[in-house]
Enzyme design. Sequence first.
Site, mmCIF file in Angstrom:
data_model
loop_
_atom_site.group_PDB
_atom_site.id
_atom_site.type_symbol
_atom_site.label_atom_id
_atom_site.label_comp_id
_atom_site.label_asym_id
_atom_site.label_seq_id
_atom_site.Cartn_x
_atom_site.Cartn_y
_atom_site.Cartn_z
ATOM 1 N N ASN A 415 11.194 8.198 -36.447
ATOM 2 C CA ASN A 415 11.097 9.078 -37.607
ATOM 3 C C ASN A 415 12.455 9.739 -37.863
ATOM 4 O O ASN A 415 12.906 10.570 -37.061
ATOM 5 C CB ASN A 415 10.046 10.166 -37.361
ATOM 6 N N GLU A 416 13.120 9.342 -38.938
ATOM 7 C CA GLU A 416 14.321 10.004 -39.456
ATOM 8 C C GLU A 416 15.530 9.987 -38.521
ATOM 9 O O GLU A 416 16.465 10.775 -38.693
ATOM 10 C CB GLU A 416 14.007 11.457 -39.860
ATOM 11 N N ASP A 417 15.572 9.078 -37.561
ATOM 12 C CA ASP A 417 16.746 9.023 -36.682
ATOM 13 C C ASP A 417 17.952 8.426 -37.389
ATOM 14 O O ASP A 417 19.098 8.783 -37.090
ATOM 15 C CB ASP A 417 16.423 8.233 -35.408
ATOM 16 N N SER A 420 19.580 11.204 -39.148
ATOM 17 C CA SER A 420 20.479 11.948 -38.258
ATOM 18 C C SER A 420 21.802 11.219 -38.100
ATOM 19 O O SER A 420 22.876 11.833 -38.085
ATOM 20 C CB SER A 420 19.823 12.141 -36.887
#
Length: 540
Positions: A415-417, A420
Site C-alpha cells: 500500500n503506497e510504498d 513513498s
Amino acid sequence: MSCPLQVFTIAETTVQELSRNSEFKQADTQEWLPVARFNELKCEWVHGKDWIYRTKLPSAPLTKHKVKHTLAFDGLDTYATVKLNGDTILESENMFIMHRIDVTDRLHMDKENLLEIYFKAALPESQRVKAAHPEHKWLGSNGDMARLAVRKAQYHYGWDRGPVLITCGPWRAVRLETYEARVEDAKVDYDFGSSYKTVTGCITATVEGSAGKCVEFSAKLGTHEVFKGTAEVGSKGKATVEFHVSAPQLWWPHGYGAQTLYDVTATVTNGKDSLHSVTKRTGFRKGELIQEPDNIGKSFYFRINGMDVFCGGSDWIPVDSFTPRITEARYRKWFQMMVDGNEVMVRVWGGEIWEEDVFYDLCDELGILVWQDFMFACGNYLTHPKMLKSIEKDSICQTKRLRYHPSLVIYAGNNEDYQSQEQNGLTYDYADKDPQSWLKTDFLARYIYEKLLPDIVSAHSPTSPTTPAPPGATANPPPTPPSATSTNGTSGTARRRNTKSSPPSAAASTASPASKPSLTLTRSSPSSPTPPNCTRKARN
C-alpha cells in the site's frame, strides 16, 4: 408614594462539562464503568515491557501405535522465544508465520509439561534493528519508522486513523496435536474447457506421517456426492487423483450469479482405518486482471468467468485494535451491509493483518471479491537476506492458506510504498529489469514487490493475478505486468484473450444440485483453454 429600591444579583453564566465523571453500563448488567477518553495513552507503558505466557500440558498419552506430538502456533506476535520444560524449541520474529514444532521426544510421559513463551517488547526491539542499519533510508509516513524493520501489523505503531497499541502475545491458536498421520494440505488445481462446459484438474494431498498409506478423496455439492477416488501416498508424501467435471456450477460474485461452493475432502488412511481428514470449501471460477492499452494509459479491471465485473467496494482496515475480539457475527454483519449496498469487492489493506479464515469464508459465501495486499504500507522497507527470508516464509505460509478461496482474485505487493519512493526521490530506473541490481539501490523493496512476491504467488496461488501496488501508487511509469492474461484455476496457465469465444450463461452456471453434474475419474492431462471474450465493459 415611593417604592422601595430592589436590588437583583445576576448570576454569572457557567458551563459545566458533565461527562468527566460519568459512568456507563450494559443495560442488562449491574456493573457501572467509568467513561474513558484517552485510555490508550495510559496503556502505552505495556508495549515497553517484556511479557511471558505459560501453560501446563498434560503428560503424553501412552499408545501402542507410533504417534507424533506437534505443537502448532498459528500466530505469535512478534519477538517470541518458546520453551518446553525449560528448553528452547522455537524463536520467531514474524507474527504472520504459522509454526509447527515436533516435540515427540521432548514431552514427559510421566508428568505435566510446562510451555512458556517469552515475548520481547516489539517497539524497543525494532528500534534496535533500525539503529543497526544506519545505511538504510528509513522513510515513510505514520508511526515510528522502526515498524519498517519488523514483520508485524503496521497499524500497531499508530496510524492517521488509530492509536498506538503495540501488542504482543499468542494472537492465534496454540495447539498440541497427536497423530499417526495427517493431511497437511489438500490442493485443488483445475482448468476450464473453452466454453465453461467442463472442468478438468487434480486434487493433491500432502501427507505427514509414515502410517499414511492411502488417501480417499471426495467432493460434494451440498449433500450430493459428485466425486470419489483413492490414491496411494508416494515417496514424497503426495497423493493425487485427476478429475473431470461436466456442466460445472460456477462461482460468481453476487449480482452476477450464484456462489456455488463444493466441499472437497481428503482422508488419509493406513489402508484400513481413517487417521485424519481435511475438508476445503472451494468454487470453480476463472479470474482475470485485464490490462490493455487505452486512450488514457492502460485498463485495470476484472473479468470473472468471461464477464467483466464492476468492482465498486470498500477498503478494509482492522475493525478492532485487538483483532481476537472480532466475532464471526461482526464480520457477517459488515459483509452483509456491503452486499446490501451493492459493493462487490473488499480490499484487505497492507497495514493490517492477514485476515481470519472466517473473513474469506464469508466472502466466498456472500460473493464478495477480495483484493489482498501483502503486509507492507507507506514506507521504504528494510531488505536484507534475513528479512527477505522472513518475508518469503510468511508470504508462502499465507498464500497457501488462502489459495482455495474463489473470492480472492488479486494480490497487491503493498500500500503506497511506491508513493513513498516517489515523494522521497528514491532510486527507480524503470528501464532496469535486473532484480539483483534493485538490491543495490536505496529502494531495495522493489525486489520484494516485483520479484519475490510475484514468484511466490505464481508458485503457490496462481489462481490469482498480482500487481506490484494499487494503480496510481506505482512508480512513473508503472511496472508492467503481463498484458491481457488469465489464470485458469490454480494451474496458473496464462493465455492471451481470444475474441471469438463467449462467456457462459449465468443462468446455466447456477443450476441447482438436483441437476447432478457428472464428475468422473480420468487420467488425462488438464486442458489449457483460451479465455473467452467479454460481454460487459467496466471501462472504456
